[in-house]
Structure formats: structure tokens, C-alpha cells
Design a protein around this motif. Structure first.
Motif, PDB file in Angstrom:
ATOM      1  N   SER A  99       9.265  51.445 -44.408  1.00 40.80           N
ATOM      2  CA  SER A  99       9.866  52.008 -45.112  1.00 40.80           C
ATOM      3  C   SER A  99       9.749  53.483 -45.098  1.00 40.80           C
ATOM      4  O   SER A  99      10.443  54.139 -45.851  1.00 40.80           O
ATOM      5  CB  SER A  99       8.923  51.446 -46.639  1.00 40.80           C
ATOM      6  N   THR A 100       8.947  54.000 -44.099  1.00 35.50           N
ATOM      7  CA  THR A 100       9.064  55.307 -43.703  1.00 35.50           C
ATOM      8  C   THR A 100      10.007  55.684 -42.782  1.00 35.50           C
ATOM      9  O   THR A 100      10.231  56.908 -42.387  1.00 35.50           O
ATOM     10  CB  THR A 100       7.626  55.671 -43.371  1.00 35.50           C
ATOM     11  N   ILE A 101      10.885  54.646 -42.390  1.00 32.41           N
ATOM     12  CA  ILE A 101      11.838  55.165 -41.371  1.00 32.41           C
ATOM     13  C   ILE A 101      12.766  55.918 -41.890  1.00 32.41           C
ATOM     14  O   ILE A 101      13.493  55.627 -42.959  1.00 32.41           O
ATOM     15  CB  ILE A 101      12.547  53.859 -40.654  1.00 32.41           C
ATOM     16  N   GLU A 102      13.091  57.130 -41.155  1.00 33.33           N
ATOM     17  CA  GLU A 102      14.047  57.891 -42.028  1.00 33.33           C
ATOM     18  C   GLU A 102      15.600  57.583 -41.702  1.00 33.33           C
ATOM     19  O   GLU A 102      15.918  57.896 -40.429  1.00 33.33           O
ATOM     20  CB  GLU A 102      13.717  59.488 -41.751  1.00 33.33           C
ATOM     21  N   LYS A 103      16.559  57.315 -42.796  1.00 36.50           N
ATOM     22  CA  LYS A 103      17.768  56.855 -42.211  1.00 36.50           C
ATOM     23  C   LYS A 103      18.807  57.685 -42.919  1.00 36.50           C
ATOM     24  O   LYS A 103      19.613  57.499 -43.350  1.00 36.50           O
ATOM     25  CB  LYS A 103      17.968  55.470 -42.703  1.00 36.50           C
ATOM     26  N   ARG A 104      18.574  58.986 -42.330  1.00 34.29           N
ATOM     27  CA  ARG A 104      19.551  60.099 -42.906  1.00 34.29           C
ATOM     28  C   ARG A 104      20.901  59.979 -42.112  1.00 34.29           C
ATOM     29  O   ARG A 104      20.752  59.403 -40.864  1.00 34.29           O
ATOM     30  CB  ARG A 104      18.920  61.384 -42.624  1.00 34.29           C
ATOM     31  N   MET A 105      21.907  60.265 -42.652  1.00 35.47           N
ATOM     32  CA  MET A 105      23.320  60.001 -42.164  1.00 35.47           C
ATOM     33  C   MET A 105      23.803  61.453 -41.806  1.00 35.47           C
ATOM     34  O   MET A 105      23.050  62.616 -42.222  1.00 35.47           O
ATOM     35  CB  MET A 105      24.244  59.664 -43.166  1.00 35.47           C
ATOM     36  N   GLY A 106      24.630  61.733 -40.899  1.00 34.81           N
ATOM     37  CA  GLY A 106      25.134  62.870 -40.433  1.00 34.81           C
ATOM     38  C   GLY A 106      26.396  62.763 -39.476  1.00 34.81           C
ATOM     39  O   GLY A 106      26.913  61.638 -39.507  1.00 34.81           O
ATOM     40  N   ARG A 107      26.983  63.838 -39.162  1.00 34.93           N
ATOM     41  CA  ARG A 107      28.193  63.818 -38.364  1.00 34.93           C
ATOM     42  C   ARG A 107      27.869  63.315 -36.888  1.00 34.93           C
ATOM     43  O   ARG A 107      26.470  63.510 -36.587  1.00 34.93           O
ATOM     44  CB  ARG A 107      28.935  65.309 -38.166  1.00 34.93           C
ATOM     45  N   ARG A 108      28.656  62.894 -36.077  1.00 36.35           N
ATOM     46  CA  ARG A 108      28.345  62.590 -34.942  1.00 36.35           C
ATOM     47  C   ARG A 108      27.866  63.818 -34.259  1.00 36.35           C
ATOM     48  O   ARG A 108      28.139  64.844 -34.411  1.00 36.35           O
ATOM     49  CB  ARG A 108      29.845  62.091 -34.025  1.00 36.35           C
ATOM     50  N   ASP A 109      26.772  63.432 -33.570  1.00 35.32           N
ATOM     51  CA  ASP A 109      25.984  64.676 -32.575  1.00 35.32           C
ATOM     52  C   ASP A 109      25.158  65.562 -33.491  1.00 35.32           C
ATOM     53  O   ASP A 109      24.655  66.452 -33.219  1.00 35.32           O
ATOM     54  CB  ASP A 109      26.882  65.423 -31.923  1.00 35.32           C
ATOM     55  N   ASP A 110      24.939  65.023 -34.703  1.00 29.62           N
ATOM     56  CA  ASP A 110      23.943  65.626 -35.659  1.00 29.62           C
ATOM     57  C   ASP A 110      22.506  65.207 -35.670  1.00 29.62           C
ATOM     58  O   ASP A 110      21.528  66.149 -35.880  1.00 29.62           O
ATOM     59  CB  ASP A 110      24.174  65.207 -37.244  1.00 29.62           C
ATOM     60  N   PHE A 111      22.079  64.112 -34.782  1.00 31.45           N
ATOM     61  CA  PHE A 111      20.802  63.675 -34.726  1.00 31.45           C
ATOM     62  C   PHE A 111      19.976  63.817 -35.968  1.00 31.45           C
ATOM     63  O   PHE A 111      18.790  64.655 -36.154  1.00 31.45           O
ATOM     64  CB  PHE A 111      20.092  64.715 -33.459  1.00 31.45           C
ATOM     65  N   PRO A 112      20.407  62.977 -36.969  1.00 27.47           N
ATOM     66  CA  PRO A 112      19.604  62.960 -38.326  1.00 27.47           C
ATOM     67  C   PRO A 112      18.683  61.945 -38.193  1.00 27.47           C
ATOM     68  O   PRO A 112      18.551  61.076 -37.543  1.00 27.47           O
ATOM     69  CB  PRO A 112      20.580  62.673 -39.207  1.00 27.47           C
ATOM     70  N   GLY A 113      17.402  62.245 -38.937  1.00 30.83           N
ATOM     71  CA  GLY A 113      16.403  61.189 -39.237  1.00 30.83           C
ATOM     72  C   GLY A 113      15.713  60.776 -37.997  1.00 30.83           C
ATOM     73  O   GLY A 113      15.535  61.780 -36.845  1.00 30.83           O
ATOM     74  N   ASP A 114      15.349  59.506 -37.793  1.00 25.02           N
ATOM     75  CA  ASP A 114      14.643  59.011 -36.831  1.00 25.02           C
ATOM     76  C   ASP A 114      15.719  58.681 -35.614  1.00 25.02           C
ATOM     77  O   ASP A 114      16.713  58.131 -36.159  1.00 25.02           O
ATOM     78  CB  ASP A 114      13.817  57.794 -37.120  1.00 25.02           C
ATOM     79  N   TRP A 115      15.365  58.683 -34.199  1.00 25.83           N
ATOM     80  CA  TRP A 115      16.460  58.785 -33.360  1.00 25.83           C
ATOM     81  C   TRP A 115      15.618  58.240 -32.009  1.00 25.83           C
ATOM     82  O   TRP A 115      14.572  58.717 -31.730  1.00 25.83           O
ATOM     83  CB  TRP A 115      17.486  59.772 -33.290  1.00 25.83           C
ATOM     84  N   VAL A 116      16.616  57.625 -31.173  1.00 28.54           N
ATOM     85  CA  VAL A 116      16.212  57.208 -29.772  1.00 28.54           C
ATOM     86  C   VAL A 116      17.342  57.493 -28.720  1.00 28.54           C
ATOM     87  O   VAL A 116      18.390  57.445 -29.191  1.00 28.54           O
ATOM     88  CB  VAL A 116      15.456  55.970 -29.686  1.00 28.54           C
ATOM     89  N   GLU A 117      16.970  57.861 -27.530  1.00 29.82           N
ATOM     90  CA  GLU A 117      18.082  58.005 -26.662  1.00 29.82           C
ATOM     91  C   GLU A 117      17.794  57.930 -25.218  1.00 29.82           C
ATOM     92  O   GLU A 117      16.626  57.763 -25.030  1.00 29.82           O
ATOM     93  CB  GLU A 117      18.466  59.626 -26.648  1.00 29.82           C
ATOM     94  N   ILE A 118      18.816  57.569 -24.564  1.00 24.98           N
ATOM     95  CA  ILE A 118      18.623  57.523 -22.848  1.00 24.98           C
ATOM     96  C   ILE A 118      19.485  58.381 -22.272  1.00 24.98           C
ATOM     97  O   ILE A 118      20.687  58.942 -22.523  1.00 24.98           O
ATOM     98  CB  ILE A 118      18.896  56.127 -22.680  1.00 24.98           C
TER      99      ILE A 118
END
Length: 885
Positions: A99-118
Motif C-alpha cells: 500500500s506504500t508503493i507510490e503510483k504517481r503519474m506524469g509525462r513520459r520521461d518524468d520518472f514519477p514515484g517508484d520506478w526501476v530501469e535497465i
């Protein structure tokens, strides 16, 4: 003596670099496998496809920020598969309380909330990479990484991803078409590999490949991806046609045939990406349209120099780092893409007194442009850009009111006049890696050729520039030496080259510059620039560099590059101390010191500046930035616009900015900048407030306010002649500016967004107490200027008349320099990426530009010149479709 001290410091830095030691962290390896005789994973975020059982999870991510080298609060796992067309990536991001996962929205390339990348270094060159990011809310981010750490978010490949939240945290699944990557054709390949996760709750970054606290680069520190066998490079072929329908509305102007209240336009064009080889791509655009791009922010320059604005047009922004060739010292660059499609530079013979109106295009039409770029397996990075802009004509028509025409004794003909010639732009850029990718050498060549006709002989017929650059790293890239050398030449008529010699960038006509020779008969100009720098770029708690850069008086780049001021030599030293180990009151901190000395090619010592800066990120994620500086010596060759070298008073300045935790739904930044000079000649007071508010995951707002006062008693006004001498007229100016920038983003879903941008900008300049320059290089301002007394100057409407010798007759005059500039720009954009790579834009833009009353306060100006004025409106519908063949 100053140069000698700098030389000793340079030698000390080089010797220290050679003998210092540094450690390194072992590289991790992940071995992938191909999908054989099985169905490829379905991109739904579930991770339950049988194909995923072919490979093992890799985990053991290590914290990078704030506490480098420690175990992260929450662990992450990754898997990688491939087939002949795609690379597949799976992430499992553990989180004890989903329930604490931050699911913020944004423009492409905004990197909002929790994220992971390769990140994938598919060239395996330790300098370039492709980055793919996915947020827990499903927002994509993609960037091309160049120069071992420059992230370019304008790169927008086609790829597919989904996320899911479960009882253990959240998962992400990616499918990356190999056609979007660039790699060699070896039977077995090794790629660079890195993965980063942002754990929002603690504002924590963890990486798959552990890093030093202060790494010397990004891509060079990657681990390795192995097991890639039999990959066949995919030659990319994508075609993206577009069509645009546009309606402009504005207040009609009586009698003006060009301002009847509205205009319409229907046009189209095409963009394409063509894989020439497996690692070299051709990008094409025909008749590009940039109607959805944000307008430039409001700005006024009282010093006469050109204002630098960032490139915003997608075709030129994408991969722009490939073509960069910076000279050092600000924005100076051999290539500045905004020169392509610039506002026409010519003028017309329209005569308003004869009832003639002119209509000059806002921009030069780009008939077509092409970029050929990529990197070969042998370490050659190649970039070629070719663009052609059309002839541009201004239309001249007669006043349409019959009573005006009847009263004119002479009526001119309706006609077209050339205001911009047919022009060809060429940029070529190459770099070659060697020495196990620890070194490179590169070059650049630019060319501008114009087909001059009509009254455009004041432009250069041709302009060429070229340069070479290099960089060498050693001791695990901890230390480096880099430099560049550039050359420019422009050719044209005597008028064109005389204009170049006398403009504010060069000022060959300066009255006391005996080392410069203004020659009105020249038809070419050739100059040089260069830079040399050595330093420690990473690993450990200390970074430093020392160097010099220069631009000769004859250097001219502004046909296709950006050069603010030639005739400049700078020496600099920078020292930075990092505090990367968190304590109970800060997460990380940094202190730095910079020394800059400036000279001209006549040997004049023009400026010394000392600046100390510091920033700290507190344990509660608030931050504080501060700095102060002292400028004990400052002379300007350009202040009097061709007059003698001017001495300014010593300056002291400081600034501070404090910000709250930017993760919160509501956050703010407050800032203040303060500058004073001796004898109160000049002051600067700048106040900034930035507010961010995200009441919903799908809705974010930001408001940036800025108010600035810069009063001075020696503002340049103009020049006049008096008794065979030049008078350089100055005034006391009370000027202030106010701007507010509002942004709103609403995400209906990750592919459908509404974005708003609006900025009012007001600038007021109120002049008084006029004076003339007496002794430009005197130490005291009272010796540098002589103030006109009430018997010497009088005002007649918008003109000031000067009777300097008090004999009852006017010796010279100048116009009233008071002004108030008012501007409002806004964009409301609905963007729908209805399938990956294909978009629809619906745009509503508004604009107001005009002059206000300098005697009014800001409230009255906003009411009269903004709120009560009818804005110009643009309604635009743009549709694109991307064919991936």
C-alpha cells in the motif's frame, strides 16, 4: 604572475594525478539465454510465462544513494531473455507494505514515484548506453546516454511494458525490440549492463552493479550481460507521416490586409528512421512542424548580447549530444541547431506613410533535414546533419481603406521581397575510441552556404568551422586530461564582414584596442578557439580540475553555432569536496571553490572571480544550497559598445535556496540572490518561489515565481558626437521584472495526458539622471562619469536634448529609453499516444506581446496590458502514424 601561478598549479595537478592510487569494484556478470521452442513472454506484468523459467533471477542490489555500499531497504530481482527480434526484461521489486508503493503519474520521461530501469551498453564502449525506465504507475522513460553520463530524454524508441502490484510488492515486464538498439554482428556478444531502482519512501537508489560513492562516470562502471549468441542486428525502418490543421485568431487591424482576424493552414510532412547498416541510422524529416513545442520563456538583455535559448524542436533535440562541440565558458558551441529555421534576417522597403503593410514570416521554412548517426563496432562514432531552408519572402500590400488610398499622393505596388536566402547547413562529427576505451579523439566540421540575392549582401555568403577534441582517462578513469582546438572562417561582401567586425561579439572598432584592426575592405575573417583541462573526475571524496580556454577576436560561429563574446581568455581552477557518507543530520553534502581569471588578446587583465558554494541534502530530505563570491577586478570591453575599456567596481554576491522534501504532495523552494558593488553603482535582488503540488496521482501542478530588481547608475543608453569626440551616454536605471510560470499535468492514463504551460513576463526600465563617460578606466565611479546638470539637458516629448557647452543651442539628442515590456505565452496540449510511436496532439496556444506604461505598477500593467488585451490564439490538430517496417 597570475599565469605563472596557474601554470604551477597545473603541473602540480598533473603530477598528483599520476601518482595517486584508486580502487575499483569488481564487475558483476549476468548470463542470459535465448527463447527456443517456447512462446515468448506476454507483456502483462504477471511474470508467469514458462519462458521465464529458462533463466535465473539475479539480485543483491546495493544501495547507491544515500548510503553507498550498504544493503537497500527493499531488494530487487531481474531476469533477461531474448529471441531473434526482442530483448525481454522482468523485474520483481519487493515492498513489505504494497500500500506504500507510490503510483504517481506524469509525462513520459518524468520518472514519477517508484520506478526501476535497465541500462544497456550494447556497443560495449563504456561511453554510450540505452536506458529504459518504468514507474510503478506504468509511465515510461527512455534516454540515450552519451559521453559516459549525459542523459538525453528526447530519444523515444518503440518498446512495450506493463506493471502489476501484488502482495510482495510490484513487478514490471519489458519487451525491447532489437531494432531500437545498436550493436555489432559478432556471433557472441558482451554488453554493458546496469539496473537502478528508486525506492520512493526512503528516496533511495540501489543498483545491480555496485558503484563508488563518487564514480568517474556512469556507463564505464556497468557490469556485463553475457550469453548473447547469434543476435542478428535489425536494420530499423520507421516512417512517420503527419498532418496538421491550424487556425489562428487575433484582433483585426483596420486597413491591414494581413490582419483580418484569422488565418488557416493545412499542411503535412514526414519523419523517417532508416537503418543503413546494423549500427548506423539515417533520420529524415520533410517539412517538419513544431507547433506543439512550448514557447521560449520571457527575457530581456540590457547588455546587448544575444540571449541563449534551449533547443526544443524534437528532430534537433534527439541525439543532440552527438554533435556537441563546446568551447568552454558557458553555452558557446560550434553547433547551435536553432540557427536552422531561424527568423528571417532581412528587411523590406515597405513605407507606412504610403499605406504599405508588410508580412514577414516568423521562421524560415525547413524544406528537409537528415541526420546520419551511429557507432561502429570498431569504436567510430559518426554524426552527419544536413538541412536546407527555403527562400523566404515578405509580402507588401496596400492599406485596404479607400479613404487612406485616396489621400495618398503616391501609391506603391503590391509585391514580394526576399528576406532570407536559400541556405544549406552541414554538420559532421566523428570520434574514435582507443586505448581500451579509456581515450578518444574526435573532430567536427560545419558549413553554411547561402545563395545571396537582392538586398541580402549584409549576410555571410559562406561560413565554415572545424575542430578537433580529445580526452584521455587513467587510473580507472579517476583522472583525465581533455582539450579541443577550433577554427572558423566566414566570407562575404565588405559590408557583411564589416558588420561582423563591429558587432558586439567582436567590436574591432573599439577606440583603445590597438591590437585590433578594423578593416572595412576585408571580405573574410578567420579565427581560432580552444581549451585544455586536466583534473580528477571521480572516485574518492575530492574532485578538482584546472585549465584554460580561449576565443580569438576573429572567431565567428553565429551562422550555425553560438558565440557570445570573442576576444576572451579564461583560466580556471575548481575544487570540490564530497560528503557521501550519511550522518544523523544529512544524507550527502558538497563544498566547492572556483577561481576564474579573464584576459583579452591585448594582454589586459579583465576579471578575477572567487566563488564558494555548498549544498546539503538533510536527513529529512530538505535541501539547502548556498554560495558567495568576490570579484575584486572587473573590466568590460563591450560595455560601451565600441567605446573604451570600462572599469566596474568590485562586486560581492551571495545566494541561498532552501527546499522542502520534493517527494511530498506539496513541496516548495525559496531562493534569494544578492549582489552589491562598491559605491552602490549596481545592485541585484532576486527573489524566487517554486511550488509543487500533486493532490492526485494523476494530477500535478507547479508554479514558479520570480521577481528581480537590478538598479544601476551606469546603464548604457547610446552614443553621440560632440566637438569631434564621442560621447557615451549613460543613465540611472530603476528596473524590475516579474515572471510566473505555471505548469499543469493530468494523466488520464500513461498514454493520454493533458499538459498546460503559461507564463506572463513583465519588465520595466525607468531611466533618470543621465550622464556621459569622462574617464572609462578610473577607479572611482565619480571620476568615470560626468552628470548632466539641469542647464545641460532638457526633455521635449520623447527626446532629450543636450546643450553640453551651455551656449543655448542643442549639441546632440537621444531618445527616451524608458520602456515596459509585457508578454504572455501559454500552451494547452492534449497528447494521446494511441499506439506506441503514433500520436495525436490537440493544441491551444495563446500569446500577448506589447509595451506597457513604465509609470504604472505591476498590478496596473497586468490589468491593462494583459487582462484587457485580446490575445492571439492558435488552435492546432496534429496527427502522426508510425510505420515500423
Amino acid at each position: 604572475m597570475t599565469s605563472f601561478r596557474l601554470f604551477l598549479l597545473l603541473n602540480f595537478g598533473v603530477n598528483l594525478a599520476f601518482y595517486a592510487q584508486s580502487g575499483s569494484i569488481p564487475k558483476r556478470t549476468y548470463t542470459t539465454k535465448p527463447i527456443v521452442n517456447q512462446k515468448a513472454p506476454s507483456i502483462d506484468g504477471q511474470l508467469n510465462d514458462v519462458a521465464w523459467e529458462l533463466v535465473e533471477w539475479t539480485s543483491d542490489y546495493v544501495e547507491f544513494q544515500p548510503d553507498v555500499g550498504t544493503a537497500p531497504t527493499e531488494q530487487t530481482k531481474m531476469k533477461i531473455l531474448y529471441d531473434e527480434k526482442n530483448l525481454y526484461v522482468a523485474f520483481k521489486c519487493y515492498q513489505k507494505d504494497p500500500s506504500t508503493i507510490e503510483k504517481r503519474m506524469g509525462r513520459r520521461d518524468d520518472f514519477p514515484g517508484d520506478w526501476v530501469e535497465i541500462n544497456l551498453d550494447s556497443y560495449n564502449d563504456d561511453r554510450t548506453a540505452f536506458s529504459f525506465t518504468i514507474s510503478a504507475s506504468g509511465v515510461k522513460g527512455d534516454e540515450f546516454v552519451s559521453n559516459n553520463g549525459n542523459f538525453d530524454s528526447s530519444w523515444n524508441p518503440i518498446w512495450y511494458t506493463k506493471t502489476q502490484i501484488d502482495e510482495e510488492g510490484w513487478t514490471a515486464e519489458m519487451r525491447i525490440p532489437l531494432s531500437q538498439l545498436r550493436f555489432g554482428n559478432e556471433q557472441e556478444q558482451t554488453w554493458g549492463l546496469q539496473s537502478t531502482r528508486r525506492y520512493f519512501n526512503n528516496e533511495e537508489r540501489s543498483t545491480w552493479q555496485p558503484l563508488e560513492a563518487n564514480p568517474p562516470g556512469w556507463v564505464s562502471e556497468f557490469g556485463e550481460l553475457r550469453g548473447l549468441i547469434g543476435l542478428k542486428p535489425q536494420k530499423q525502418l520507421e516512417i512517420q507521416p503527419y498532418t496538421v490543421a491550424q487556425l489562428n485568431t487575433y484582433e483585426a487591424q483596420s486597413g491591414n490586409p494581413f490582419r483580418d482576424g484569422s488565418d488557416t493552414r493545412l499542411t503535412g510532412g514526414l519523419d523517417a528512421k532508416i537503418g543503413i547498416t546494423n549500427d548506423l541510422t539515417l533520420d529524415l524529416t520533410i517539412n517538419p512542424d513544431f507547433g506543439q513545442v512550448d514557447a521560449d520563456p520571457g527575457a530581456i538583455a540590457l547588455d546587448g548580447f544575444e540571449i541563449f535559448f534551449q533547443e526544443r524542436r524534437p528532430f534537433f533535440v534527439e541525439n543532440k549530444n552527438v554533435f556537441d562541440f563546446r568551447l568552454g565558458g558557458g553555452s558557446d558551441n560550434l553547433f547551435f541547431s536553432r540557427r536552422i529555421g531561424r527568423t528571417p534576417q532581412g528587411f523590406t522597403t515597405a513605407n507606412p506613410s504610403l499605406g504599405e503593410y508588410e508580412d514577414i514570416p516568423n521562421f524560415s521554412t525547413i524544406l528537409g533535414a537528415a541526420k546520419f548517426s551511429g557507432k561502429t563496432k570498431d569504436g567510430w562514432a559518426i554524426g552527419i546533419l544536413e538541412s536546407v531552408t527555403a527562400k523566404e519572402f515578405a509580402e507588401i500590400k496596400l492599406d485596404e481603406r479607400e479613404e487612406i488610398i485616396d489621400n495618398l499622393a503616391t501609391v506603391g505596388d503590391e509585391r514580394e521581397e526576399l528576406v532570407e536566402p536559400f541556405t544549406n547547413y552541414l554538420v559532421t562529427r566523428v570520434q574514435k575510441d582507443f586505448n581500451d576505451r579509456n581515450s578518444y579523439i574526435g573532430g567536427i566540421f560545419t558549413a553554411v552556404n547561402r545563395k545571396l540575392e537582392g538586398n541580402l549582401d549584409f549576410l555571410h555568403k559562406s561560413a565554415y568551422s572545424g575542430g578537433i577534441d580529445f580526452r584521455h582517462n587513467w587510473k580507472n578513469r579517476t583522472y583525465y586530461v581533455e582539450g579541443n582546438l577550433s577554427l572558423s572562417t566566414v566570407k562575404g561582401t565588405e559590408e557583411a564582414i564589416a558588420n561582423t567586425q563591429s558587432n558586439i561579439t567582436h567590436l574591432f572598432q573599439r577606440v583603445d584596442a590597438d591590437y585590433l584592426d578594423f578593416d572595412p575592405n576585408r571580405t573574410s575573417l578567420t579565427g581560432t578557439g580552444g581549451a585544455l583541462e586536466v583534473g580528477k573526475g571521480g572516485n574518492g571524496n575530492w574532485n578538482y580540475n584546472i585549465g584554460v580556454n580561449w576565443k580569438s577576436p576573429e572567431l565567428e560561429l553565429n551562422d550555425i553555432g553560438f558565440l557570445r563574446q570573442a576576444d576572451d581568455i579564461r583560466q580556471f581552477v575548481n575544487i570540490r569536496r564530497f560528503f557521501n557518507k550519511p550522518t544523523d543530520w544529512y544524507r550527502r553534502a558538497q563544498l566547492s571553490y572556483e577561481l576564474v581569471n579573464r584576459f583579452d588578446f591585448g594582454g589586459h587583465f579583465n576579471r578575477t572571480q572567487h566563488e564558494f558554494k555548498g549544498n546539503v541534502n538533510f536527513a529529512n530530505n530538505w535541501f539547502f544550497d548556498t554560495g558567495f563570491g568576490h570579484i575584486p577586478r572587473t573590466y568590460s570591453n563591450a560595455f560601451l559598445r565600441g567605446g573604451p575599456r570600462w572599469q566596474d567596481n568590485q562586486e560581492n554576491f551571495g545566494f541561498w535556496f532552501v527546499g522542502t522534501d520534493q517527494r511530498k504532495k506539496f513541496s516548495t523552494v525559496l531562493g534569494y540572490v544578492h549582489l552589491d558593488t562598491q559605491e552602490d553603482v549596481f545592485q541585484l535582488r532576486r527573489y524566487e518561489m517554486r511550488f509543487r503540488y500533486q493532490p492526485l496521482n494523476a494530477l500535478s501542478l507547479s508554479l514558479d515565481l520570480r521577481y528581480e530588481q537590478t538598479p544601476t547608475i551606469t546603464q548604457y543608453v547610446g552614443q553621440a558626437s560632440f566637438e569631434d569626440t564621442s560621447r557615451y551616454i549613460l543613465g540611472t536605471i530603476d528596473n524590475e521584472s516579474l515572471s510566473a510560470t505555471l505548469r499543469l499535468n493530468y494523466n488520464i492514463n500513461p498514454d493520454l495526458t493533458i499538459q498546460y504551460y503559461g507564463q506572463p513576463f513583465i519588465f520595466k526600465a525607468d531611466f533618470s539622471d543621465f550622464k556621459f563617460v569622462n574617464q572609462a578606466d578610473a577607479d572611482s565611479v565619480n571620476d568615470r562619469i560626468t552628470v548632466y546638470d539641469e542647464n545641460q539637458i532638457s526633455q521635449d516629448g520623447n527626446t532629450f536634448n543636450v546643450d553640453e557647452d551651455r551656449n543655448g543651442s542643442t549639441d546632440y539628442s537621444f531618445g527616451n529609453p524608458d520602456f515596459a515590456f509585457v508578454q504572455f505565452r501559454s500552451n494547452l496540449v492534449l497528447r494521446w499516444e494511441y499506439i506506441p510511436g503514433s500520436e495525436i496532439f490537440l493544441v491551444w496556444s495563446q500569446g500577448i506581446t506589447g509595451l506597457g506604461n513604465v509609470n504604472n505598477d505591476f498590478g496596473s500593467i497586468i490589468d491593462n496590458q494583459l487582462l484587457k488585451q485580446r490575445p492571439e490564439n492558435t488552435f492546432l490538430l496534429k496527427a502522426t502514424y508510425r510505420f515500423a517496417l
